[in-house]
Design an enzyme around this catalytic site. Structure first.
Site, PDB file in Angstrom:
ATOM      1  N   ASP A 122      40.002  29.702  13.092  1.00 35.56           N
ATOM      2  CA  ASP A 122      41.477  30.106  12.810  1.00 35.56           C
ATOM      3  C   ASP A 122      41.683  30.023  11.185  1.00 35.56           C
ATOM      4  O   ASP A 122      42.873  30.125  10.813  1.00 35.56           O
ATOM      5  CB  ASP A 122      42.505  29.488  13.589  1.00 35.56           C
ATOM      6  CG  ASP A 122      42.394  27.880  13.745  1.00 35.56           C
ATOM      7  OD1 ASP A 122      41.373  27.562  13.138  1.00 35.56           O
ATOM      8  OD2 ASP A 122      43.258  27.332  14.348  1.00 35.56           O
ATOM      9  N   CYS A 164      46.368  25.360  13.685  1.00 36.93           N
ATOM     10  CA  CYS A 164      45.820  24.125  14.300  1.00 36.93           C
ATOM     11  C   CYS A 164      46.666  23.240  14.855  1.00 36.93           C
ATOM     12  O   CYS A 164      46.523  22.713  15.688  1.00 36.93           O
ATOM     13  CB  CYS A 164      44.906  23.345  12.902  1.00 36.93           C
ATOM     14  SG  CYS A 164      44.185  24.399  11.967  1.00 36.93           S
ATOM     15  N   HIS A 209      35.984  25.999  13.501  1.00 34.39           N
ATOM     16  CA  HIS A 209      37.221  26.573  14.182  1.00 34.39           C
ATOM     17  C   HIS A 209      37.125  28.006  13.412  1.00 34.39           C
ATOM     18  O   HIS A 209      37.184  28.290  12.381  1.00 34.39           O
ATOM     19  CB  HIS A 209      38.434  25.701  13.857  1.00 34.39           C
ATOM     20  CG  HIS A 209      38.058  24.435  14.389  1.00 34.39           C
ATOM     21  ND1 HIS A 209      38.780  23.266  13.961  1.00 34.39           N
ATOM     22  CD2 HIS A 209      37.304  24.095  15.544  1.00 34.39           C
ATOM     23  CE1 HIS A 209      38.697  22.126  14.880  1.00 34.39           C
ATOM     24  NE2 HIS A 209      37.503  22.506  15.724  1.00 34.39           N
ATOM     25  N   ASP A 237      35.131  23.228  20.905  1.00 33.54           N
ATOM     26  CA  ASP A 237      36.611  23.014  20.552  1.00 33.54           C
ATOM     27  C   ASP A 237      37.424  24.283  20.722  1.00 33.54           C
ATOM     28  O   ASP A 237      36.936  25.411  20.522  1.00 33.54           O
ATOM     29  CB  ASP A 237      36.650  22.787  19.070  1.00 33.54           C
ATOM     30  CG  ASP A 237      36.232  21.319  18.601  1.00 33.54           C
ATOM     31  OD1 ASP A 237      35.862  20.548  19.387  1.00 33.54           O
ATOM     32  OD2 ASP A 237      36.375  20.883  17.538  1.00 33.54           O
ATOM     33  N   ASP A 261      42.725  22.139  18.580  1.00 31.06           N
ATOM     34  CA  ASP A 261      41.142  21.961  18.910  1.00 31.06           C
ATOM     35  C   ASP A 261      41.082  21.368  20.559  1.00 31.06           C
ATOM     36  O   ASP A 261      39.974  21.517  20.847  1.00 31.06           O
ATOM     37  CB  ASP A 261      41.060  20.874  17.935  1.00 31.06           C
ATOM     38  CG  ASP A 261      41.171  21.169  16.828  1.00 31.06           C
ATOM     39  OD1 ASP A 261      41.533  22.134  16.209  1.00 31.06           O
ATOM     40  OD2 ASP A 261      40.856  20.262  15.836  1.00 31.06           O
TER      41      ASP A 261
HETATM   42  N1  GLY Z   1      37.548  25.403   9.288  1.00 32.63           N
HETATM   43  C1  GLY Z   1      38.650  25.425   8.595  1.00 32.63           C
HETATM   44  C2  GLY Z   1      38.589  25.630   7.120  1.00 32.63           C
HETATM   45  O1  GLY Z   1      38.559  24.562   6.413  1.00 32.63           O
HETATM   46  O2  GLY Z   1      38.416  26.627   6.632  1.00 32.63           O
END
Ligand code: GLY
Length: 383
Positions: free
Chosen positions: A246, A350, A244, A195, A107
């Site tokens: 990923d 992550c 995020h 991020d 991040d």
């Molecule tokens: N942002 C990652 C997830 O919890 O799917």
């Protein structure tokens, strides 16, 4: 001359990587940005303070499992220096009662070629997290004359950086999804905020998720800072908490991406992938129906894998369906017991940040088409 830092994508052979640490991790107090991150029905609402020591020890044990796998595969592993994350912090613009962790380096640090840049995170509790990585940055700086040690413009994170009254516990999932589809997020556009885990690196192209942690001003900043790369803004309307990229859109090798089936990339945003024969396949279902206790993330950390090279991938040990799919997609799968580290900030991808992958900056999208994801299309004429 020692070359320590070099990475252009998420699949070239990995040779050196940072793996986070759970020490001193804190559940941060609510602030404008994090109130959106915690799902309304989460047990973590209203809870904050140091995480229980037994969970920290178990999280670190999981990270050691990952370190061992990496070292057994010849990868050099570096570790951050944790701070006492329960300290209160302040700047001229805000005060916060604690920091958070240095478990998910992904991040905070973005590696593009020989540059590692610390991000412009939108959470106040993460404002000083970069300090945990500064001893490593200094080491790389001393040893690698081509290493570019960079800090993105620091956001001020005043009250003007956030929409107020955005969080409302009465809002339904359907309304939340409409808001996401309309790209209505908690951050304002007053300054670039991002991020590093929202940025998917693919050589000459950077695909950046517009969501709760990265705003449109950040994309504009990226395109100006990196005029030689094509910057694309993507979004995934099926995700009620888009944070995020990923656990949503994950490349395994050139030409192949797995996409979270409940967060598909909108059809019109696929043009550039279709024109260049990239296959986007639905990721396998997660093996779990719930995330582990005290975890912010969703069950889709199942697809948050770490690619060691275009034929080898590390997948969480309990994620049997994801492992099976990777195997069918022609990858050699290495299982790693990491689930109890999830609560500290995420999965295998992550919990790492690239330092060195073999390879150079390639153009994986030479066929140019009308591409609505381009942040500055006038810089990249079609044809
Ligand atoms: N942002 C990652 C997830 O919890 O799917």
């Amino acid at each position: 001359m020692t070359k320590i830092v070099n990475s252009w994508n998420d699949w070239d052979p990995l040779k050196r990587v940072i793996v986070g640490r759970c020490d001193n991790s804190v559940i941060p107090p609510e602030e404008p940005a994090t109130s959106e991150k915690v799902p309304v029905d989460s047990e973590m609402r209203g809870m904050w303070g140091l995480r229980p020591l037994a969970t920290v020890e178990r999280g670190n044990e999981c990270l050691e499992n990952l370190v061992k796998i990496l070292e057994d595969h010849g990868v050099i592993v570096d570790r951050p220096t944790p701070l006492q994350w329960n300290q209160a912090i302040g700047t001229p613009d805000f005060r916060n009662d604690s920091m958070m962790t240095c478990m998910p380096p992904r991040d905070i640090l973005l590696t593009i070629g020989s540059e590692i840049m610390a991000a412009a995170n939108s959470f106040r509790c993460r404002y000083f997290e970069y300090l945990a990585y500064w001893p490593l940055m200094k080491e790389y700086f001393d040893e690698d004359p081509s290493f570019k040690w960079t800090q993105a413009p620091r956001p001020r994170l005043t009250d003007k950086s956030y929409k107020h009254n955005y969080y409302d516990e009465k809002i339904s999932l359907e309304e939340r999804l409409i808001r996401t589809a309309n790209k209505d997020f908690v951050t304002t556009e007053i300054e670039p905020m991002w991020d590093a885990a929202d940025v998917m690196r693919m050589g000459k192209d950077l695909f950046i998720q517009h969501g709760l942690t990265t705003n449109r001003a950040a994309m504009d900043w990226f395109q100006r800072y990196y005029p030689e790369y094509r910057v694309h803004a993507v979004n995934f309307p099926g995700d009620p908490y888009p944070i995020h990229i990923d656990a949503t859109f994950v490349p395994l090798r050139p030409g192949l991406i797995i996409n979270n089936p409940v967060r598909p990339l909108p059809e019109e945003q696929r043009a550039i992938f279709d024109a260049n024969d990239w296959q986007i396949v639905d990721a396998a279902q997660p093996a779990h129906t719930e995330p582990p206790a005290l975890c912010y993330s969703s069950v889709w950390l199942s697809m948050n894998c770490l690619v060691l090279d275009p034929k080898t991938v590390i997948v969480e040990a309990s994620e049997v369906y994801q492992q099976e799919q990777m195997d069918k997609l022609g990858m050699n799968v290495i299982p790693c017991d990491l689930r109890d580290a999830y609560p500290f900030g995420g999965g295998l991808h992550c919990s790492t940040a690239d330092v060195y992958r073999e390879g150079t900056c390639e153009d994986y999208f030479p066929n140019r088409v009308k591409d609505p994801t381009l942040v500055r299309p006038e810089m990249w004429p079609e044809g």
